[in-house]
Design a protein around this motif. Sequence first.
Motif, PDB file in Angstrom:
ATOM      1  N   ALA A   1       9.300  12.781  -9.774  1.00  0.00           N
ATOM      2  CA  ALA A   1      10.589  12.736 -10.378  1.00  0.00           C
ATOM      3  C   ALA A   1      10.451  12.757 -12.173  1.00  0.00           C
ATOM      4  O   ALA A   1      11.417  13.488 -12.372  1.00  0.00           O
ATOM      5  N   LEU A   2       9.467  12.127 -12.728  1.00  0.00           N
ATOM      6  CA  LEU A   2       9.363  12.420 -14.096  1.00  0.00           C
ATOM      7  C   LEU A   2       9.050  13.717 -14.239  1.00  0.00           C
ATOM      8  O   LEU A   2       9.471  14.203 -15.524  1.00  0.00           O
ATOM      9  N   ALA A   3       8.203  14.407 -13.611  1.00  0.00           N
ATOM     10  CA  ALA A   3       7.982  15.947 -13.868  1.00  0.00           C
ATOM     11  C   ALA A   3       9.194  16.781 -13.738  1.00  0.00           C
ATOM     12  O   ALA A   3       9.239  17.443 -14.656  1.00  0.00           O
ATOM     13  N   ARG A   4      10.219  16.595 -12.693  1.00  0.00           N
ATOM     14  CA  ARG A   4      11.091  17.375 -12.488  1.00  0.00           C
ATOM     15  C   ARG A   4      12.314  17.136 -13.286  1.00  0.00           C
ATOM     16  O   ARG A   4      12.976  18.165 -13.711  1.00  0.00           O
ATOM     17  N   LEU A   5      12.545  15.901 -13.520  1.00  0.00           N
ATOM     18  CA  LEU A   5      13.814  15.225 -14.094  1.00  0.00           C
ATOM     19  C   LEU A   5      13.631  14.837 -15.445  1.00  0.00           C
ATOM     20  O   LEU A   5      14.790  14.764 -16.330  1.00  0.00           O
ATOM     21  N   GLY A   6      12.356  14.594 -15.858  1.00  0.00           N
ATOM     22  CA  GLY A   6      12.273  14.015 -16.947  1.00  0.00           C
ATOM     23  C   GLY A   6      12.256  12.366 -17.054  1.00  0.00           C
ATOM     24  O   GLY A   6      12.519  11.649 -15.965  1.00  0.00           O
TER      25      GLY A   6
ATOM     26  N   SER B   1       1.051  -1.163   0.189  1.00  0.00           N
ATOM     27  CA  SER B   1       0.103   0.028  -0.093  1.00  0.00           C
ATOM     28  C   SER B   1       0.772   1.242  -0.073  1.00  0.00           C
ATOM     29  O   SER B   1       0.444   2.145  -0.528  1.00  0.00           O
ATOM     30  N   MET B   2       2.019   1.081   0.754  1.00  0.00           N
ATOM     31  CA  MET B   2       2.924   2.239   0.590  1.00  0.00           C
ATOM     32  C   MET B   2       3.467   2.719  -0.901  1.00  0.00           C
ATOM     33  O   MET B   2       3.791   3.826  -1.082  1.00  0.00           O
ATOM     34  N   GLY B   3       3.628   1.633  -1.509  1.00  0.00           N
ATOM     35  CA  GLY B   3       4.108   1.722  -2.875  1.00  0.00           C
ATOM     36  C   GLY B   3       2.805   2.366  -3.616  1.00  0.00           C
ATOM     37  O   GLY B   3       3.626   3.151  -4.624  1.00  0.00           O
ATOM     38  N   ALA B   4       1.683   2.461  -3.370  1.00  0.00           N
ATOM     39  CA  ALA B   4       0.850   3.310  -4.031  1.00  0.00           C
ATOM     40  C   ALA B   4       0.589   4.774  -3.294  1.00  0.00           C
ATOM     41  O   ALA B   4       0.530   5.440  -4.010  1.00  0.00           O
ATOM     42  N   ILE B   5       0.608   4.733  -1.991  1.00  0.00           N
ATOM     43  CA  ILE B   5       0.664   5.958  -1.348  1.00  0.00           C
ATOM     44  C   ILE B   5       1.735   6.871  -1.695  1.00  0.00           C
ATOM     45  O   ILE B   5       1.368   8.090  -1.907  1.00  0.00           O
ATOM     46  N   ALA B   6       2.964   6.167  -1.527  1.00  0.00           N
ATOM     47  CA  ALA B   6       4.038   7.102  -1.804  1.00  0.00           C
ATOM     48  C   ALA B   6       4.684   7.020  -3.044  1.00  0.00           C
ATOM     49  O   ALA B   6       5.280   7.842  -3.771  1.00  0.00           O
ATOM     50  N   GLY B   7       4.746   5.785  -3.665  1.00  0.00           N
ATOM     51  CA  GLY B   7       5.328   5.478  -4.785  1.00  0.00           C
ATOM     52  C   GLY B   7       4.993   6.177  -6.003  1.00  0.00           C
ATOM     53  O   GLY B   7       5.886   6.701  -6.941  1.00  0.00           O
ATOM     54  N   VAL B   8       3.576   6.119  -6.470  1.00  0.00           N
ATOM     55  CA  VAL B   8       3.305   6.842  -7.550  1.00  0.00           C
ATOM     56  C   VAL B   8       3.328   8.293  -7.296  1.00  0.00           C
ATOM     57  O   VAL B   8       3.997   8.486  -8.467  1.00  0.00           O
ATOM     58  N   PRO B   9       3.000   8.865  -6.401  1.00  0.00           N
ATOM     59  CA  PRO B   9       3.254  10.381  -6.396  1.00  0.00           C
ATOM     60  C   PRO B   9       4.874  10.830  -6.658  1.00  0.00           C
ATOM     61  O   PRO B   9       5.116  11.787  -7.241  1.00  0.00           O
ATOM     62  N   LEU B  10       5.622  10.030  -5.920  1.00  0.00           N
ATOM     63  CA  LEU B  10       7.222  10.245  -5.943  1.00  0.00           C
ATOM     64  C   LEU B  10       7.682  10.099  -7.593  1.00  0.00           C
ATOM     65  O   LEU B  10       8.411  10.800  -8.063  1.00  0.00           O
ATOM     66  N   LEU B  11       7.109   8.802  -8.098  1.00  0.00           N
ATOM     67  CA  LEU B  11       7.495   8.660  -9.378  1.00  0.00           C
ATOM     68  C   LEU B  11       6.964   9.690 -10.436  1.00  0.00           C
ATOM     69  O   LEU B  11       7.922  10.287 -11.144  1.00  0.00           O
ATOM     70  N   LEU B  12       5.750  10.165 -10.205  1.00  0.00           N
ATOM     71  CA  LEU B  12       5.258  11.221 -11.116  1.00  0.00           C
ATOM     72  C   LEU B  12       6.080  12.361 -10.760  1.00  0.00           C
ATOM     73  O   LEU B  12       6.473  13.162 -11.739  1.00  0.00           O
TER      74      LEU B  12
ATOM     75  N   HIS C   1      -4.259   0.436 -15.510  1.00  0.00           N
ATOM     76  CA  HIS C   1      -4.910   1.301 -16.374  1.00  0.00           C
ATOM     77  C   HIS C   1      -5.665   2.498 -15.475  1.00  0.00           C
ATOM     78  O   HIS C   1      -6.394   3.413 -16.178  1.00  0.00           O
ATOM     79  N   HIS C   2      -5.465   2.224 -14.182  1.00  0.00           N
ATOM     80  CA  HIS C   2      -6.099   3.247 -13.401  1.00  0.00           C
ATOM     81  C   HIS C   2      -5.986   4.745 -13.648  1.00  0.00           C
ATOM     82  O   HIS C   2      -6.782   5.656 -13.648  1.00  0.00           O
ATOM     83  N   LEU C   3      -4.567   4.988 -13.928  1.00  0.00           N
ATOM     84  CA  LEU C   3      -4.267   6.335 -14.313  1.00  0.00           C
ATOM     85  C   LEU C   3      -4.890   6.807 -15.524  1.00  0.00           C
ATOM     86  O   LEU C   3      -5.520   7.938 -15.794  1.00  0.00           O
ATOM     87  N   ALA C   4      -5.058   5.905 -16.610  1.00  0.00           N
ATOM     88  CA  ALA C   4      -5.425   6.308 -17.934  1.00  0.00           C
ATOM     89  C   ALA C   4      -7.042   6.414 -17.617  1.00  0.00           C
ATOM     90  O   ALA C   4      -7.623   7.150 -18.491  1.00  0.00           O
ATOM     91  N   LEU C   5      -7.789   5.680 -16.903  1.00  0.00           N
ATOM     92  CA  LEU C   5      -9.050   5.623 -16.700  1.00  0.00           C
ATOM     93  C   LEU C   5      -9.473   6.878 -16.098  1.00  0.00           C
ATOM     94  O   LEU C   5     -10.574   7.429 -16.419  1.00  0.00           O
ATOM     95  N   ALA C   6      -8.668   7.082 -15.070  1.00  0.00           N
ATOM     96  CA  ALA C   6      -9.120   8.373 -14.322  1.00  0.00           C
ATOM     97  C   ALA C   6      -8.942   9.778 -14.919  1.00  0.00           C
ATOM     98  O   ALA C   6      -9.525  10.716 -14.608  1.00  0.00           O
ATOM     99  N   ALA C   7      -7.671   9.759 -15.762  1.00  0.00           N
ATOM    100  CA  ALA C   7      -7.293  11.231 -16.137  1.00  0.00           C
ATOM    101  C   ALA C   7      -8.259  12.086 -16.901  1.00  0.00           C
ATOM    102  O   ALA C   7      -8.299  13.008 -16.981  1.00  0.00           O
ATOM    103  N   PRO C   8      -9.075  11.310 -17.934  1.00  0.00           N
ATOM    104  CA  PRO C   8     -10.134  12.133 -18.680  1.00  0.00           C
ATOM    105  C   PRO C   8     -11.132  12.769 -17.577  1.00  0.00           C
ATOM    106  O   PRO C   8     -11.541  14.024 -17.954  1.00  0.00           O
ATOM    107  N   ALA C   9     -11.293  12.676 -16.565  1.00  0.00           N
ATOM    108  CA  ALA C   9     -12.357  13.094 -15.611  1.00  0.00           C
ATOM    109  C   ALA C   9     -11.815  13.729 -14.609  1.00  0.00           C
ATOM    110  O   ALA C   9     -12.368  14.929 -14.134  1.00  0.00           O
ATOM    111  N   LEU C  10     -10.466  13.468 -14.092  1.00  0.00           N
ATOM    112  CA  LEU C  10      -9.811  14.238 -13.165  1.00  0.00           C
ATOM    113  C   LEU C  10      -8.685  15.086 -13.564  1.00  0.00           C
ATOM    114  O   LEU C  10      -8.123  15.682 -12.556  1.00  0.00           O
ATOM    115  N   GLY C  11      -7.974  14.763 -14.611  1.00  0.00           N
ATOM    116  CA  GLY C  11      -6.932  15.484 -14.893  1.00  0.00           C
ATOM    117  C   GLY C  11      -5.708  14.454 -14.326  1.00  0.00           C
ATOM    118  O   GLY C  11      -5.862  13.657 -13.761  1.00  0.00           O
ATOM    119  N   ALA C  12      -4.629  14.748 -15.037  1.00  0.00           N
ATOM    120  CA  ALA C  12      -3.619  13.858 -14.590  1.00  0.00           C
ATOM    121  C   ALA C  12      -3.115  14.073 -12.983  1.00  0.00           C
ATOM    122  O   ALA C  12      -2.866  13.014 -12.297  1.00  0.00           O
TER     123      ALA C  12
END
Length: 437
Positions: A176-181, A163-174, A275-286
Amino acid sequence: MRTAAPVGHPARHACRGSPALTLFHGWRVVAVCFVVASFGWGLGLFGSSVYLQAVTAAHGWAVAEVASAITLFFLVSAAVQRTVGRSIDRWGPRPVLALGTVSIAAGVALIGQVQAPWQLYPCFVLVGIGWSTLSTTGLSATVAPWFERHQGRSITLALMGASMGAIAGVPLLLLALARLGLGPGLATAALVAALVLLPLIGRVLRFRGPADLGLRRDGDAPAQPGTPAAASALPLPPPLGDPSVSPPAVRRALLWSAAAGFALGLTVQIGFITHHLALAAPALGAAGAGLLISATGVTAFAGRLVLARIVDRVDPRRLAAVIMLVQTAALAAIALFPSAAVLVAASLVYGYGIGHVTTLGPVVVRREFGAAAFGATYGSAATVIQLVSALGPALFGVLRDAFAGYGPVLGMAAAGTAMGAAVLMGGRRSVRRVPSS
């Protein structure tokens, strides 16, 4: 004057060579497995949704094409599950989990360097090898030898790291990608994982079980000659899958109904998570979709907390079936009522069950078959579970492209989850009809 640790205390024992009271090493193993699960799920299962979205956005490749490469990651993991279990039974967890850490870190770093779709496949082979050791089979086989009375709680607490992988891992990955590429961000995530996990694995997982410390499971002191029976921990009845108490037909019905039921539930679960991110992005934004995935991880964490309190007092097979039916209702709601409010509420409900379905598979096998050769026994079931559930990301992707949306896909996913619940309980009913030998 120091007092001796009470016989049967779940968390403390008198450390060999020292009269001081010390935390039972099995709980240290659980804590390290929690950290390993956080990185394993963050870079593996939950990370796959980030890779799907980031790679398709960066290169303009089709969703189905990238999802097929991600499916290879699950197929490779499935193919080596039994090998992982047997290797931990034979050599202990330290070399197996260390190898897995290096493999997943290398695979994640290389995903950021790809320039053609085919290059994703060897990257996800490495991620799959790593995921096989750092996820359910590897961690359950690491924890299982240390506990008997607290078998369910210990595995549940270890896998709460998912669960910590979802709570912290996904936001931190996003982040890192936003800041560093894409390339530098994934390389940084891989390096952090290796620097954190390898020292912990090397230091804490050097023991294979309590016998290496002169103890019994749960930290009980060895029975002394002349010790009254009442002073020792009461033995548990042999598990139903024990060859000494059940015929082969019963053991087969238990094992393969569990494998089939969890395979159906996890096929949907892995597909949904990917697919959760792709499923939710149209309604909620990235950004909103990323927050929803984190919130889903929070509800999964809450579910695991509840599970840790009750798992050793309930029938885990029946509980898993009930949770799958709740997930069925959540998926059906998103399919039938495609609004942002329903998406958020149903995702949180579905997330509550994610930890249950992921955790209860090994708990069911541990409860019904015991600790002896658990790695090989659960490894056999996990091979089937992951071979089938590996199809989830590609199946969701192909169906999404075919129907030009996720609504029909989620309706079919709800039906598959309900079928998994039925198979789980059908296996228990078939056992009752098998005459004992």
